[in-house]
Design a protein around this motif. Structure first.
Motif, mmCIF file in Angstrom:
data_model
loop_
_atom_site.group_PDB
_atom_site.id
_atom_site.type_symbol
_atom_site.label_atom_id
_atom_site.label_comp_id
_atom_site.label_asym_id
_atom_site.label_seq_id
_atom_site.Cartn_x
_atom_site.Cartn_y
_atom_site.Cartn_z
ATOM 1 N N THR A 80 -14.084 -17.486 -0.771
ATOM 2 C CA THR A 80 -13.221 -16.349 -1.053
ATOM 3 C C THR A 80 -11.772 -16.804 -1.009
ATOM 4 O O THR A 80 -11.432 -17.768 -0.329
ATOM 5 C CB THR A 80 -13.432 -15.216 -0.029
ATOM 6 N N ILE A 81 -10.924 -16.100 -1.743
ATOM 7 C CA ILE A 81 -9.502 -16.430 -1.800
ATOM 8 C C ILE A 81 -8.699 -15.184 -1.469
ATOM 9 O O ILE A 81 -8.873 -14.128 -2.084
ATOM 10 C CB ILE A 81 -9.101 -16.971 -3.188
ATOM 11 N N GLN A 82 -7.839 -15.312 -0.496
ATOM 12 C CA GLN A 82 -6.915 -14.253 -0.118
ATOM 13 C C GLN A 82 -5.501 -14.769 -0.333
ATOM 14 O O GLN A 82 -5.151 -15.863 0.115
ATOM 15 C CB GLN A 82 -7.111 -13.859 1.354
ATOM 16 N N THR A 83 -4.689 -14.018 -1.034
ATOM 17 C CA THR A 83 -3.334 -14.442 -1.351
ATOM 18 C C THR A 83 -2.329 -13.753 -0.447
ATOM 19 O O THR A 83 -2.279 -12.514 -0.381
ATOM 20 C CB THR A 83 -2.989 -14.146 -2.823
ATOM 21 N N LEU A 84 -1.546 -14.553 0.281
ATOM 22 C CA LEU A 84 -0.438 -14.040 1.074
ATOM 23 C C LEU A 84 0.825 -14.087 0.229
ATOM 24 O O LEU A 84 1.087 -15.076 -0.450
ATOM 25 C CB LEU A 84 -0.250 -14.875 2.346
ATOM 26 N N ARG A 85 1.619 -13.021 0.297
ATOM 27 C CA ARG A 85 2.816 -12.918 -0.532
ATOM 28 C C ARG A 85 4.043 -12.687 0.350
ATOM 29 O O ARG A 85 4.058 -11.766 1.175
ATOM 30 C CB ARG A 85 2.669 -11.789 -1.552
ATOM 31 N N PHE A 86 5.058 -13.538 0.138
ATOM 32 C CA PHE A 86 6.289 -13.435 0.913
ATOM 33 C C PHE A 86 7.488 -13.565 -0.032
ATOM 34 O O PHE A 86 7.363 -14.006 -1.176
ATOM 35 C CB PHE A 86 6.360 -14.528 1.985
ATOM 36 N N SER A 87 8.661 -13.208 0.469
ATOM 37 C CA SER A 87 9.898 -13.364 -0.300
ATOM 38 C C SER A 87 11.056 -13.488 0.685
ATOM 39 O O SER A 87 10.891 -13.289 1.895
ATOM 40 C CB SER A 87 10.124 -12.177 -1.241
ATOM 41 N N ASP A 88 12.233 -13.806 0.158
ATOM 42 C CA ASP A 88 13.404 -13.911 1.023
ATOM 43 C C ASP A 88 14.232 -12.626 1.040
ATOM 44 O O ASP A 88 14.972 -12.376 1.990
ATOM 45 C CB ASP A 88 14.272 -15.097 0.598
ATOM 46 N N MET A 89 14.109 -11.783 -0.008
ATOM 47 C CA MET A 89 14.910 -10.557 -0.067
ATOM 48 C C MET A 89 14.045 -9.313 -0.209
ATOM 49 O O MET A 89 14.580 -8.205 -0.309
ATOM 50 C CB MET A 89 15.885 -10.627 -1.253
ATOM 51 N N GLY A 90 12.724 -9.492 -0.248
ATOM 52 C CA GLY A 90 11.851 -8.360 -0.495
ATOM 53 C C GLY A 90 11.611 -8.185 -1.981
ATOM 54 O O GLY A 90 12.547 -8.269 -2.797
ATOM 55 N N TYR A 91 10.366 -7.970 -2.355
ATOM 56 C CA TYR A 91 10.025 -7.836 -3.767
ATOM 57 C C TYR A 91 8.692 -7.104 -3.865
ATOM 58 O O TYR A 91 7.783 -7.324 -3.046
ATOM 59 C CB TYR A 91 9.942 -9.216 -4.423
ATOM 60 N N VAL A 92 8.571 -6.227 -4.867
ATOM 61 C CA VAL A 92 7.324 -5.527 -5.156
ATOM 62 C C VAL A 92 7.064 -5.672 -6.645
ATOM 63 O O VAL A 92 7.933 -5.341 -7.469
ATOM 64 C CB VAL A 92 7.401 -4.040 -4.768
ATOM 65 N N ASP A 93 5.875 -6.181 -6.993
ATOM 66 C CA ASP A 93 5.594 -6.394 -8.413
ATOM 67 C C ASP A 93 5.133 -5.097 -9.069
ATOM 68 O O ASP A 93 5.053 -4.035 -8.424
ATOM 69 C CB ASP A 93 4.577 -7.519 -8.599
ATOM 70 N N GLU A 94 4.824 -5.189 -10.364
ATOM 71 C CA GLU A 94 4.473 -4.002 -11.134
ATOM 72 C C GLU A 94 3.143 -3.373 -10.699
ATOM 73 O O GLU A 94 2.865 -2.212 -11.023
ATOM 74 C CB GLU A 94 4.420 -4.342 -12.634
ATOM 75 N N ASN A 95 2.336 -4.138 -9.945
ATOM 76 C CA ASN A 95 1.066 -3.611 -9.433
ATOM 77 C C ASN A 95 1.201 -3.100 -8.009
ATOM 78 O O ASN A 95 0.187 -2.887 -7.327
ATOM 79 C CB ASN A 95 -0.010 -4.697 -9.501
ATOM 80 N N HIS A 96 2.437 -2.951 -7.557
ATOM 81 C CA HIS A 96 2.757 -2.422 -6.228
ATOM 82 C C HIS A 96 2.298 -3.362 -5.110
ATOM 83 O O HIS A 96 2.050 -2.906 -3.985
ATOM 84 C CB HIS A 96 2.135 -1.037 -6.024
ATOM 85 N N SER A 97 2.189 -4.661 -5.394
ATOM 86 C CA SER A 97 1.871 -5.651 -4.365
ATOM 87 C C SER A 97 3.172 -6.092 -3.712
ATOM 88 O O SER A 97 4.055 -6.615 -4.392
ATOM 89 C CB SER A 97 1.148 -6.857 -4.973
ATOM 90 N N PRO A 98 3.317 -5.874 -2.393
ATOM 91 C CA PRO A 98 4.588 -6.224 -1.726
ATOM 92 C C PRO A 98 4.644 -7.700 -1.362
ATOM 93 O O PRO A 98 3.646 -8.303 -0.973
ATOM 94 C CB PRO A 98 4.556 -5.357 -0.474
ATOM 95 N N TYR A 99 5.821 -8.276 -1.492
ATOM 96 C CA TYR A 99 6.122 -9.627 -1.030
ATOM 97 C C TYR A 99 7.022 -9.474 0.193
ATOM 98 O O TYR A 99 8.215 -9.227 0.072
ATOM 99 C CB TYR A 99 6.810 -10.441 -2.116
ATOM 100 N N VAL A 100 6.418 -9.610 1.370
ATOM 101 C CA VAL A 100 7.107 -9.287 2.622
ATOM 102 C C VAL A 100 8.298 -10.228 2.822
ATOM 103 O O VAL A 100 8.165 -11.450 2.650
ATOM 104 C CB VAL A 100 6.124 -9.413 3.808
ATOM 105 N N PRO A 101 9.468 -9.709 3.188
ATOM 106 C CA PRO A 101 10.675 -10.553 3.337
ATOM 107 C C PRO A 101 10.669 -11.341 4.651
ATOM 108 O O PRO A 101 11.391 -11.010 5.604
ATOM 109 C CB PRO A 101 11.814 -9.542 3.290
ATOM 110 N N LEU A 102 9.845 -12.378 4.707
ATOM 111 C CA LEU A 102 9.745 -13.227 5.892
ATOM 112 C C LEU A 102 10.231 -14.652 5.646
ATOM 113 O O LEU A 102 10.178 -15.477 6.553
ATOM 114 C CB LEU A 102 8.290 -13.271 6.390
ATOM 115 N N VAL A 103 10.675 -14.942 4.423
ATOM 116 C CA VAL A 103 11.102 -16.303 4.103
ATOM 117 C C VAL A 103 12.539 -16.499 4.571
ATOM 118 O O VAL A 103 13.448 -15.813 4.104
ATOM 119 C CB VAL A 103 10.993 -16.580 2.590
ATOM 120 N N THR A 104 12.724 -17.407 5.506
ATOM 121 C CA THR A 104 14.080 -17.706 5.982
ATOM 122 C C THR A 104 14.667 -18.908 5.265
ATOM 123 O O THR A 104 15.867 -18.967 5.014
ATOM 124 C CB THR A 104 14.083 -17.981 7.493
#
Length: 558
Positions: free
Chosen positions: A42-66
């Motif tokens: 199985t594959i689970q994708t973790l999504r992160f960002s530096d400023m926060g981001y939400v794609d068109e499918n409403h998948s959040p990229y949590v702003p945890l990238v320092t």
């Protein structure tokens, strides 16, 4: 517009278990297959960002990238390693406790990681920042993340390039020592030999000392000639069989068994001198490419089980970069990784396997400029914030006055003495007496113009023909037989993301050597997280200075 970065990490669970209701015993015949197969992983994708981001499918990229990433990629520039590439770096995340479970319970070695970049656009009417679609993000890096390194409040993930897929060892079969084609006790635990392409004078593996059975390859192979101590007329071919143990060959002859699982020979007489063969090896699937890049591609797919999705779609079209017959033999005594195979097959050819920003592997060739070369971008003072010279490796600067490129590598060196058959002809002795013969490019005038020009050692290659080796030697002479300069160029990161390793660029700056029309190759990239700029290393391969500098600094316009 505001620039942001997004990080995607695929967590691959190799031991996935699918829970379901099993039917009672006797509800279906024993041995029948299930209609719904269980997932192997199985594959689970973790999504992160530096400023926060939400794609068109409403998948959040949590702003945890320092620290978005530190990244270093480059092509090797040394006379003995023209064909190597490297890539490494790291990203740092804030760990507020939500990642503890992944660190402790998740196998996090060599997991796919993608770093992307995008721009938020301000909607002035509503006063909000609009996120772009996922498809509009530009790929910056795609590769692997190795073992995670947790801190008190941070989590650092070292990055590896896509070439790290090739750290795995060759998927060869091992002799069990049970006799027959499984080998005797002398080869127990040894890998079966691997033969790919055209090779000269290899020593097949003796797997049955009683019945004089030798294995040539773990796949189908055509044996061009069999020699005893360098003499081809003593033991003659008597046919091909499906079972090499079904009958004994007549004295002075040999039989061949060939199938998708290997190629074997059996002698009818105990040999007095060493047995060697010239052969052409195929793959277990039956594929038999001759081109060096096609051989390498097929080995990555079959011998290392590399998924085809990790090979660039243009690889097959780019195989024409090296239309040269080649081959190599691995006798099974050493552990061989995909990296080893890349270095062996591409040694001295001036070709590197480079990971693209999308994580694909593609061949890149270093060549001198010609009129058919097109540039991807022009870099001027408007794009560059800083430019500094870098010293080339001492094996390439000053220019090289001679290149010696080996061809038809002799895998079993046999010199005059007790190891040679008395009837071995002089022509054969000259072939097997040395490991390599060389094709040579030289320019004696460079020895007069430069006080200490370079003279690289002879380069061992997998090439089989003298003409192909001469083509490579001439190409090296054309590129490295004149003065070359290497520059460190600092540009905004947005510009660096539009370039990749191996891209040709035009560069012009108010420094000596770059004040005119200049063409270079991007050979390295260095990015530091948080910086608005990136540093590219560009090898200048052609220039037309504004001032009339002659000699090695003036291009061969013709």
């Amino acid at each position: 517009m505001t620039l942001f970065r997004a990080v995607e990490i695929d967590l691959v669970n190799m031991l996935s278990v699918q829970l379901d209701d099993r039917p009672a015993h006797g509800s279906r015949p024993h041995g029948t297959l299930r209609r719904q197969t269980a997932a192997l992983e199985t594959i689970q994708t973790l999504r992160f960002s530096d400023m926060g981001y939400v794609d068109e499918n409403h998948s959040p990229y949590v702003p945890l990238v320092t620290q978005a990433f530190d990244l270093d990629r480059g092509i090797s520039l040394t006379s003995d390693a023209l064909g190597g590439a490297s890539s490494f770096g790291s990203i740092t995340l804030i760990n507020d406790g939500s990642l503890d479970d992944y660190v402790v319970n998740q196998t996090n070695d060599h997991l796919p990681i993608r770093i992307l970049s995008g721009q938020k656009i301000l909607d002035r009417k509503r006063g909000i920042w609009m996120d772009p679609a996922r498809a509009d993000l530009k790929p910056v890096f795609a590769g692997l993340g190795t073992l995670w390194q947790p801190g008190r409040r941070t989590l650092t993930i070292p990055l590896l390039g896509a070439l790290s897929w090739l750290d795995v060892t060759m998927t060869g079969r091992i002799y069990g020592g049970t006799g027959g084609l499984d080998g005797d006790s002398n080869v127990t635990g040894r890998l079966m030999p691997t033969l790919r392409g055209t090779v000269c004078n290899i020593t097949p593996v003796l797997i049955d000392a009683v019945n004089y059975v030798y294995q040539v390859s773990d796949a189908p192979a055509e044996i061009s000639a069999l020699y005893e101590g360098g003499f081809a007329g003593g033991i003659t071919f008597s046919g091909t069989v499906t079972d090499i143990y079904a009958q004994s060959p007549a004295p002075g002859t040999y039989l061949i068994q060939r199938s998708g699982t290997g190629t074997w020979i059996r002698l009818g007489t105990r040999p007095v001198y060493g047995i060697t063969v010239d052969a052409v090896g195929a793959f277990p699937s039956g594929a038999g490419p001759a081109n060096v890049l096609d051989i390498l591609r097929q080995m990555l797919l079959e011998d290392f089980r590399l998924p085809a999705t990790y090979l660039d779609n243009q690889w097959e079209n780019q195989s024409s970069l090296a239309p040269w017959r080649a081959g190599w033999f691995w006798d099974g005594t050493e552990t061989v990784t995909g990296q080893d195979v890349v270095r062996t097959l591409l040694s001295g050819l001036g070709i590197s396997i480079v990971p693209t920003r999308e994580g694909k592997l593609r061949p890149v060739q270093l060549l001198a400029w010609d009129e058919t070369t097109s540039t991807v971008m022009t870099l001027t003072a408007n794009e560059m914030t800083e430019i500094q010279p870098i010293a080339l490796d001492s094996s390439l600067s000053p220019p090289t006055w001679r290149w010696r490129i080996g061809w038809q590598h002799n895998f079993t060196v046999q010199t005059a003495g007790s190891g040679l058959h008395p009837q071995a002809p002089a022509s054969r002795q000259s072939v097997i007496g040395t490991a390599d013969r060389n094709a040579v490019w030289s320019d004696a005038s460079l020895r007069a113009r430069w006080r200490v020009p370079n003279d690289p050692a002879s380069v061992v290659t997998a090439l089989n023909a003298a003409g192909d080796a001469q083509t490579v030697a001439d190409a090296h002479g054309k590129l490295w037989g004149a003065y070359k300069s290497l520059w460190s160029v600092t540009v905004p990161v947005e510009i660096s993301w539009q370039l990749d390793l191996g891209d040709y660029v035009s560069i012009q700056a108010a420094v000596p050597g770059l004040d005119g029309i200049t063409v270079g190759i991007v050979v390295a990239e260095h990015i530091r997280g948080g910086d608005a700029t990136a540093t590219l290393q560009i090898l200048v391969i052609w220039s037309l200075p504004m001032t009339g500098i002659m000699g090695d600094f003036w291009p061969d316009i013709m």
